[in-house]
Design a protein around this motif. Structure first.
Motif, mmCIF file in Angstrom:
data_model
loop_
_atom_site.group_PDB
_atom_site.id
_atom_site.type_symbol
_atom_site.label_atom_id
_atom_site.label_comp_id
_atom_site.label_asym_id
_atom_site.label_seq_id
_atom_site.Cartn_x
_atom_site.Cartn_y
_atom_site.Cartn_z
ATOM 1 N N GLU A 1 -4.890 -4.498 -4.526
ATOM 2 C CA GLU A 1 -6.182 -5.176 -4.546
ATOM 3 C C GLU A 1 -6.036 -6.665 -4.220
ATOM 4 O O GLU A 1 -6.863 -7.243 -3.505
ATOM 5 C CB GLU A 1 -6.849 -5.007 -5.919
ATOM 6 C CG GLU A 1 -7.222 -3.583 -6.281
ATOM 7 C CD GLU A 1 -6.032 -2.739 -6.713
ATOM 8 O OE1 GLU A 1 -6.175 -1.499 -6.759
ATOM 9 O OE2 GLU A 1 -4.957 -3.320 -7.015
ATOM 10 N N THR A 2 -4.967 -7.278 -4.743
ATOM 11 C CA THR A 2 -4.719 -8.692 -4.448
ATOM 12 C C THR A 2 -4.434 -8.889 -2.961
ATOM 13 O O THR A 2 -4.918 -9.846 -2.338
ATOM 14 C CB THR A 2 -3.537 -9.207 -5.278
ATOM 15 O OG1 THR A 2 -3.748 -8.897 -6.649
ATOM 16 C CG2 THR A 2 -3.367 -10.701 -5.112
ATOM 17 N N HIS B 1 -5.371 -1.345 4.923
ATOM 18 C CA HIS B 1 -6.330 -1.744 3.886
ATOM 19 C C HIS B 1 -7.771 -1.387 4.218
ATOM 20 O O HIS B 1 -8.561 -1.128 3.303
ATOM 21 C CB HIS B 1 -6.222 -3.249 3.636
ATOM 22 C CG HIS B 1 -5.005 -3.654 2.874
ATOM 23 N ND1 HIS B 1 -4.919 -3.557 1.503
ATOM 24 C CD2 HIS B 1 -3.807 -4.135 3.288
ATOM 25 C CE1 HIS B 1 -3.729 -3.975 1.098
ATOM 26 N NE2 HIS B 1 -3.038 -4.334 2.168
ATOM 27 N N GLU C 1 -7.664 -8.571 -0.980
ATOM 28 C CA GLU C 1 -8.489 -9.769 -1.101
ATOM 29 C C GLU C 1 -7.923 -10.904 -0.261
ATOM 30 O O GLU C 1 -8.682 -11.651 0.383
ATOM 31 C CB GLU C 1 -8.570 -10.180 -2.575
ATOM 32 C CG GLU C 1 -9.308 -11.488 -2.825
ATOM 33 C CD GLU C 1 -10.744 -11.462 -2.348
ATOM 34 O OE1 GLU C 1 -11.301 -12.560 -2.109
ATOM 35 O OE2 GLU C 1 -11.320 -10.359 -2.201
ATOM 36 N N THR D 1 0.819 -1.220 0.000
ATOM 37 C CA THR D 1 0.000 0.000 0.000
ATOM 38 C C THR D 1 0.851 1.267 0.000
ATOM 39 O O THR D 1 0.319 2.353 -0.204
ATOM 40 C CB THR D 1 -0.930 0.032 1.219
ATOM 41 O OG1 THR D 1 -0.140 0.071 2.430
ATOM 42 C CG2 THR D 1 -1.819 -1.202 1.262
ATOM 43 N N HIS E 1 -0.452 -6.491 -6.549
ATOM 44 C CA HIS E 1 -1.248 -5.257 -6.500
ATOM 45 C C HIS E 1 -1.865 -5.110 -5.109
ATOM 46 O O HIS E 1 -2.100 -6.110 -4.414
ATOM 47 C CB HIS E 1 -2.368 -5.288 -7.545
ATOM 48 C CG HIS E 1 -1.907 -5.623 -8.929
ATOM 49 N ND1 HIS E 1 -1.153 -4.752 -9.691
ATOM 50 C CD2 HIS E 1 -2.080 -6.752 -9.667
ATOM 51 C CE1 HIS E 1 -0.896 -5.320 -10.848
ATOM 52 N NE2 HIS E 1 -1.431 -6.525 -10.869
#
Length: 690
Positions: free
Chosen positions: A406-407, A450, A410, A382, A404
């Motif tokens: 986003e990965t 996050h 998740e 991040t 990423h």
């Protein structure tokens, strides 16, 4: 394999799951009579209805059976049919009530999982009564079907029952739930002979069944009709195309009795022993160590760390276990594997018997260390490109890096139940406190990065509590003070001011024991803030004064100015205008020495406000004009405009409307130049600034 035919005790990737339980195929074998009886029970009038009373709560259906009997699978099949019919559009919502190791899950954690599934904000630090009340409120106007999996007793279920007859609760347990009125029990045993053969046929094909159908029926009887035992034997046969049904039946019969007095559990235990004994030594060791997987959930990294092998080899081994029926998987891109609740006790018993305690502890330490590194990587992604954290991240093995943000987010979301369980288990262990502290710190940072501190506050509260446990056990007063301050802040944010005050006082004692001036000063300020929140201005002023006295010995003028401002605000609220004016002037003087013109202007503005409250409007007007001048020197257009408006209000009260209008016009010009708005800026005292 079919997880609908096997006891799926344990979360399908999470302790709380919205939707049907399990993963993979939805084919279901047998249980037609039980399903029919359960559906009939739903339509049947309850005792309250028969007696003419209004139905006060949701109806409870109980599916009772031993682990491995398929009770969870039956509940899932019932839920699928009811949801498909449209009767319960707000479900199903599934939560586990028992850990894979058999320990009961606290009701507050179960309630928190339900609230997460319902997308209801969870107050950090809330207790069982508050959380269960929120669950009932959230379900008051919904038509939900709730699956309570593996209940220990009625005390776990009763607090979570909705006060809404339009909801339905389906619970699974080993025995009756004595204490809940009008429970509809359905006790299940083994599958019928036809269903047992059908399960075997699906796994190994028609040919081997057709060759010897009688032996296939005998094999089902040898397994007691237990779905979990049949799935294990079917997996063993599927992995050996040349083995016949008669071969495995004979081997099962030749296995010696283990001396377990519980005859109902023997078929599953024998099937597990047969499959386990066929594993290579390395795979058998990996399987045993999966008993350490937090919340019974593992991924390739967990298995790799436990077994000390590569991630690729671990993933292959886990997939082999799934084919043998020893594990379940969610089949997602970020694959997560679940140890069935009926298998977990046997794995733990084998690990205790065959693995030395030092080796087990080493495996646990490797798993925690791997988790720490993954969390550090999850947070580092991040940060901006080129930052120190990103440069350090580039040096990690590829398998530990996230491509990423986003990965990474998740992964954190999907692994969150296992990560929180890992932190709890590490702290409870008591022998790996250094790793436990690192794990909790890394998890706190990852969640904050996050999700943000507000969204992650419920989880952060629990994590700070774990830090406090370790600090108290290891007698680490500095970490104890930090944990208490964090917990106090979260209590204060949720309105539990008195609880926060108690935390802050404990933090003050710990800070003094650690001789930590920062923690001590921070605790004194927090005590003062809590007293101010309670309206006890005298104590608030006293504690702010103590914090200021400490700062004065350190020569930090910025902190001195801030605390003088807090004192000034408290004295203003208490009506002690003389002391308030003195404090704001002291704050203004320190801001001036620091060269902070905007801070100087704000402090003068507050001093003008106090003078006005004290009935000295002319002095207030003069001080406010000085504040405007300092705001102009600071180049802060919005601050200058706000002060011009304050000047206008003061002039109005002095009976000079024409002069007041001039200052309002000046404020409008300043705001037009700065493309702002009159409501975009507010003069705020230092008491409201962090």
């Amino acid at each position: 394999m079919t997880d609908q035919a096997v006891d799926t005790s344990g979360p399908a990737g999470a302790p709380g799951t919205k939707g049907a339980t399990g993963a993979g195929t939805t084919q279901f074998f047998g249980r037609e009579r039980e399903l029919q009886a359960l559906r009939a029970d739903i339509e049947r009038a309850g005792l309250d209805t028969l007696s003419g009373r209004k139905v006060p709560r949701a109806r409870v259906l109980l599916i009772a059976g031993r682990p491995g009997s398929g009770r969870t699978a039956l509940a899932a099949e019932l839920a699928r049919g009811l949801v498909a019919s449209g009767k319960y559009p707000d479900g199903p919502l599934r939560v586990r009530l028992t850990e894979p190791g058999g320990a009961r899950i606290p009701t507050e954690r179960t309630a928190r999982d339900l609230l997460d599934l319902l997308h209801v904000p969870v107050p950090p630090g809330a207790g069982q009564d508050e959380l269960s009340g929120l669950v009932r409120t959230a379900l008051a106007d919904r038509r939900a079907l709730l699956l309570f999996d593996d209940a220990v007793d009625a005390e776990q279920v009763d607090p979570l029952l909705p006060d809404n007859p339009d909801c339905l609760v389906v619970a699974t347990a080993q025995g009756p739930l004595t204490g809940i009125p009008d429970v509809r029990p359905c006790t299940i045993g083994g599958l019928s002979a036809d269903a047992s053969v059908q399960l075997l046929r699906r796994a190994i094909g028609q040919v081997r069944i057709t060759v010897d159908p009688r032996t296939a029926e005998s094999l089902g009887e040898e397994c007691g009709g237990q779905p979990a035992a049949l799935v294990l034997i079917a997996g063993w046969l599927a992995a050996r195309p040349n083995a016949s049904v008669a071969d495995v039946t004979r081997q099962l019969r030749e296995l010696p009795e283990d001396g377990d007095p519980n005859t109902g559990a023997r078929p599953l235990a024998r099937a597990f022993r047969l499959v386990y004994s066929s594993l290579p030594q390395s795979a058998a060791r990996t399987l045993r160590l999966l008993a350490l997987a937090p919340a019974g959930l593992a991924d390739a990294h967990t298995a790799s760390a436990l077994a000390g092998c590569s991630v690729t080899a671990a993933r292959t081994t886990l997939d082999d276990f799934v084919r043998l029926g020893l594990l379940h998987t969610n089949g997602a891109a970020l694959a997560q594997y679940e140890v069935p609740g009926c298998v977990a006790p046997m794995l733990r018993a084998l690990m205790t018997e065959l693995d030395r305690s030092a080796e087990v502890q080493l495996a646990r330490a490797r798993m925690l260390e791997r988790t720490v590194r993954q969390l550090q990587s999850c947070r580092a992604i991040t940060d901006p490109e080129g930052s120190p954290a990103r440069r350090k991240l580039a040096g990690l093995p590829r398998s530990l890096r996230f491509p990423h943000p986003e990965t990474a987010a998740e992964w954190l979301r999907s692994r969150r139940p296992a990560l929180l369980a890992s932190a709890r288990v590490a702290v409870e262990d008591g022998e790996l406190d250094t790793l436990a502290r690192r794990l909790v710190a890394a998890l706190v940072r990852a969640l904050a990065a996050h999700e943000g501190t507000e969204a992650a506050a419920p989880d952060l509260y629990g994590l700070h509590g774990l830090v406090l446990d370790v600090a108290e056990r290891r007698e680490l007063p500095r970490e104890q003070a930090a944990a208490l301050l964090n917990l106090g802040d979260l209590d204060a944010r949720t309105g539990r001011t008195r609880a926060a005050l108690a935390r802050y006082r404990e933090a003050l004692d710990a800070g003094r024991a650690a001789r930590d001036p920062y923690a001590t000063g921070r605790a004194m300020e927090s005590v003062a803030g809590a007293h101010a929140e309670l309206g006890d201005w005298h104590r608030a002023g006293d504690w702010y004064g103590r914090a200021l006295a400490q700062r004065l010995t350190q020569g930090d003028r910025a902190e001195e100015a801030r605390l003088y401002g807090r004192l000034g605000s408290v004295h203003t609220y208490a009506g002690r205008y003389g002391e308030a004016l003195r404090d704001w002037r002291a704050a203004a003087a320190r801001y001036r020495r620091l060269g902070d013109r905007a801070g100087h202007a704000r402090a003068l503005s507050e001093a003008a406000r106090v003078q006005e409250y004290a009935g000295r409007p002319q002095e207030s007007l003069h001080t406010c004009r000085d504040a405007v001048e300092w705001a102009r020197k600071a180049g802060d257009v919005r601050l200058e405009a706000a002060l011009q408006l304050r000047l206008a209000d003061t002039l109005d009260r002095l009976g000079e409307p024409a002069a007041a209008q001039l200052h309002r016009n000046a404020a409008d010009r300043l705001l037009d130049e700065g493309e702002g708005s009159a409501s975009a800026y507010e003069i705020r005292s230092a008491s409201t600034e962090s």
